[in-house]
Design a protein around this motif. Structure first.
Motif, mmCIF file in Angstrom:
data_model
loop_
_atom_site.group_PDB
_atom_site.id
_atom_site.type_symbol
_atom_site.label_atom_id
_atom_site.label_comp_id
_atom_site.label_asym_id
_atom_site.label_seq_id
_atom_site.Cartn_x
_atom_site.Cartn_y
_atom_site.Cartn_z
ATOM 1 N N THR A 91 0.804 -1.218 0.000
ATOM 2 C CA THR A 91 0.000 0.000 0.000
ATOM 3 C C THR A 91 0.834 1.265 0.000
ATOM 4 O OG1 THR A 91 -0.105 -0.153 2.416
ATOM 5 C CG2 THR A 91 -1.917 -1.140 1.160
ATOM 6 N N GLY A 92 2.041 1.205 0.547
ATOM 7 C CA GLY A 92 2.825 2.422 0.684
ATOM 8 C C GLY A 92 3.681 2.766 -0.513
ATOM 9 N N GLY A 93 3.797 1.858 -1.467
ATOM 10 C CA GLY A 93 4.719 2.105 -2.565
ATOM 11 C C GLY A 93 6.152 1.952 -2.094
ATOM 12 N N ASN A 94 7.053 1.869 -3.027
ATOM 13 C CA ASN A 94 8.462 1.668 -2.709
ATOM 14 C C ASN A 94 9.242 2.877 -3.201
ATOM 15 O OD1 ASN A 94 10.955 0.630 -2.108
ATOM 16 N ND2 ASN A 94 10.615 -1.339 -3.102
ATOM 17 N N ILE A 95 9.543 3.788 -2.323
ATOM 18 C CA ILE A 95 10.313 4.980 -2.689
ATOM 19 C C ILE A 95 11.766 4.567 -2.924
ATOM 20 C CG2 ILE A 95 11.103 7.241 -1.906
ATOM 21 C CD1 ILE A 95 8.583 7.372 -0.165
ATOM 22 N N PHE A 96 12.363 5.083 -3.983
ATOM 23 C CA PHE A 96 13.754 4.730 -4.248
ATOM 24 C C PHE A 96 14.522 5.962 -4.712
ATOM 25 C CE2 PHE A 96 12.229 4.665 -8.599
ATOM 26 C CZ PHE A 96 13.330 5.020 -9.360
ATOM 27 N N TYR A 97 15.808 5.939 -4.472
ATOM 28 C CA TYR A 97 16.696 6.869 -5.156
ATOM 29 C C TYR A 97 18.008 6.164 -5.460
ATOM 30 C CZ TYR A 97 18.778 8.143 -0.568
ATOM 31 O OH TYR A 97 19.375 8.133 0.665
ATOM 32 N N THR A 98 18.557 6.536 -6.605
ATOM 33 C CA THR A 98 19.751 5.899 -7.145
ATOM 34 C C THR A 98 20.811 6.946 -7.413
ATOM 35 O OG1 THR A 98 18.418 4.172 -8.187
ATOM 36 C CG2 THR A 98 20.650 4.477 -9.028
ATOM 37 N N VAL A 99 22.054 6.627 -7.054
ATOM 38 C CA VAL A 99 23.174 7.546 -7.265
ATOM 39 C C VAL A 99 24.256 6.806 -8.043
ATOM 40 C CG1 VAL A 99 24.823 9.115 -6.180
ATOM 41 C CG2 VAL A 99 22.633 8.655 -5.075
ATOM 42 N N PRO A 100 24.215 6.830 -9.383
ATOM 43 C CA PRO A 100 25.249 6.184 -10.182
ATOM 44 C C PRO A 100 26.386 7.142 -10.532
ATOM 45 C CG PRO A 100 23.458 6.806 -11.609
ATOM 46 C CD PRO A 100 23.093 7.267 -10.218
ATOM 47 N N ALA A 101 27.566 6.590 -10.773
ATOM 48 C CA ALA A 101 28.722 7.364 -11.236
ATOM 49 C C ALA A 101 29.500 6.508 -12.222
ATOM 50 C CB ALA A 101 29.614 7.772 -10.063
ATOM 51 N N HIS A 102 30.163 7.178 -13.160
ATOM 52 C CA HIS A 102 30.908 6.464 -14.201
ATOM 53 C C HIS A 102 32.130 7.282 -14.585
ATOM 54 C CE1 HIS A 102 31.680 4.193 -17.931
ATOM 55 N NE2 HIS A 102 31.890 5.368 -18.490
ATOM 56 N N ALA A 103 33.226 6.591 -14.887
ATOM 57 C CA ALA A 103 34.431 7.251 -15.392
ATOM 58 C C ALA A 103 35.126 6.297 -16.348
ATOM 59 C CB ALA A 103 35.370 7.637 -14.253
ATOM 60 N N HIS A 104 35.712 6.839 -17.404
ATOM 61 C CA HIS A 104 36.491 5.988 -18.306
ATOM 62 C C HIS A 104 37.635 6.770 -18.929
ATOM 63 C CE1 HIS A 104 33.363 7.321 -21.463
ATOM 64 N NE2 HIS A 104 34.501 7.826 -21.887
ATOM 65 N N PHE A 129 30.003 2.898 -10.471
ATOM 66 C CA PHE A 129 29.495 2.848 -9.094
ATOM 67 C C PHE A 129 27.992 3.068 -9.129
ATOM 68 C CE2 PHE A 129 27.859 5.209 -5.470
ATOM 69 C CZ PHE A 129 28.205 4.375 -4.408
ATOM 70 N N SER A 130 27.296 2.405 -8.229
ATOM 71 C CA SER A 130 25.859 2.613 -8.104
ATOM 72 C C SER A 130 25.453 2.437 -6.658
ATOM 73 C CB SER A 130 25.088 1.622 -8.993
ATOM 74 O OG SER A 130 23.708 1.845 -8.904
ATOM 75 N N ILE A 149 27.401 -0.753 -5.006
ATOM 76 C CA ILE A 149 28.117 -1.629 -5.924
ATOM 77 C C ILE A 149 29.121 -0.794 -6.716
ATOM 78 C CG2 ILE A 149 27.889 -3.163 -7.919
ATOM 79 C CD1 ILE A 149 25.060 -3.747 -6.940
ATOM 80 N N SER A 150 30.359 -1.257 -6.790
ATOM 81 C CA SER A 150 31.373 -0.571 -7.586
ATOM 82 C C SER A 150 32.215 -1.610 -8.304
ATOM 83 C CB SER A 150 32.265 0.310 -6.713
ATOM 84 O OG SER A 150 33.001 -0.472 -5.787
ATOM 85 N N GLY A 151 32.849 -1.206 -9.400
ATOM 86 C CA GLY A 151 33.685 -2.148 -10.129
ATOM 87 C C GLY A 151 34.538 -1.475 -11.179
ATOM 88 N N ILE A 152 35.601 -2.166 -11.579
ATOM 89 C CA ILE A 152 36.478 -1.686 -12.637
ATOM 90 C C ILE A 152 36.628 -2.791 -13.678
ATOM 91 C CG2 ILE A 152 37.757 -0.058 -11.187
ATOM 92 C CD1 ILE A 152 39.958 -2.159 -10.961
ATOM 93 N N GLY A 153 36.895 -2.382 -14.908
ATOM 94 C CA GLY A 153 37.052 -3.351 -15.972
ATOM 95 C C GLY A 153 37.243 -2.666 -17.304
#
Length: 281
Positions: A91-104, A129-130, A149-153
């Motif tokens: 009933t309340g819904g699922n509030i979300f926020y996302t903070v992604p970052a990227h570099a190359h 990163f997320s 979550i973060s990663g390199i590749g």
């Protein structure tokens, strides 16, 4: 509209950035983004798939020349997800926020596309990163959920610089310079953090998050999967600034075995104004 800009002049293009004299350009950009669809499932507390839209903004910096590109950007999105059970248990819904970052950092591979004017391939490395946060306070056992979550590749980019000569017609009364880019990154190692799910009381009050109950883990591709794909179009203005239009798709998945799997993805459209800060060439 893109077809009108490009393909009708396919035989009238002249050399542009990548095939003429050496160039260098640097931009700082700011803009807004529309998260068309975000999806999330964390099997540690529920088998349900949450989905919904969001809106936000972001910015970054990019420096480019005929041999190299470095980009770093980040954004945030705030929205509301729900499940097929919305209106009953959800009933309340699922509030979300996302903070992604990227570099190359990507270098041009000269032999590839050598016979295709203004097209290029770049290879190099990337960092992703997320940070994902979800809250539903109508629940008693999963009011707060999060993952970092973060990663390199490796990273790769296929690009095409397009110059369209003016024709005097509407939309083409002046020369136009466009750049089309498809950039992909696939982290092969990284870190993640999720709630420890030790106690319901800690989890629902947020104490689990504040006290650091979630532990940082290192993982290789397989236990931690990340994919990032983005399509960009730079529309250059005659004052050396530019507009940036982009579409981004991002996916992640964490496999913790008995602790359950977590996965999420989003489709995002964006627009940004790019301020040219190249200075003296």
């Amino acid at each position: 509209m893109l077809s009108y800009f490009t393909f009708s002049n396919a035989y009238g293009q002249s050399d542009t950035l990548s095939n003429t004299q050496k160039y260098r350009e640097q931009f700082i950009f700011f803009g807004t983004n529309l998260n068309v669809s975000s999806k999330s499932r964390d099997a540690a507390f529920s088998p349900l798939l949450f989905e919904g839209p969001g809106i936000g903004g972001g910015g970054g910096f990019v420096t480019r020349n005929e041999k190299f590109e470095f980009l770093i950007d980040g954004s945030f999105t705030l929205g509301l997800m729900s499940t097929k059970l919305a209106g009953t248990t959800d009933t309340g819904g699922n509030i979300f926020y996302t903070v992604p970052a990227h570099a190359h950092a990507l270098w041009t591979i000269n032999p590839v596309f050598k016979s295709t004017p203004n097209a290029f391939l770049r290879l190099g490395g990337a960092f992703d990163f997320s940070g994902n946060f979800r809250g539903n306070f109508s629940y008693t056992n999963s009011a707060l959920n999060f993952d970092y979550i973060s990663g390199i590749g490796p990273g790769a980019q296929v690009g095409w610089d397009v110059h369209i000569n003016k024709t005097g017609k509407f939309f083409r009364k002046r020369d136009r310079d466009l750049t089309f880019l498809w950039t992909v990154s696939i982290p092969i190692m990284g870190t993640y953090m999720r709630p420890s799910y030790n106690t319901i009381s800690d989890f629902t009050t947020g104490a689990n998050f504040i006290s650091g109950g979630g532990e940082q883990h290192f993982a290789l591709i397989g236990n931690l999967v990340q994919l990032n794909s983005r399509l960009d179009m730079y529309y250059r203005l005659h004052n050396k600034n530019a507009f940036r239009f982009f579409y981004e798709w991002k996916y992640y998945a964490v496999n913790e075995g008995s602790s359950g799997n977590s996965q999420g993805a989003y489709h995002q459209l964006g627009f940004a104004f790019m301020f040219n800060v190249t200075g003296k060439k």
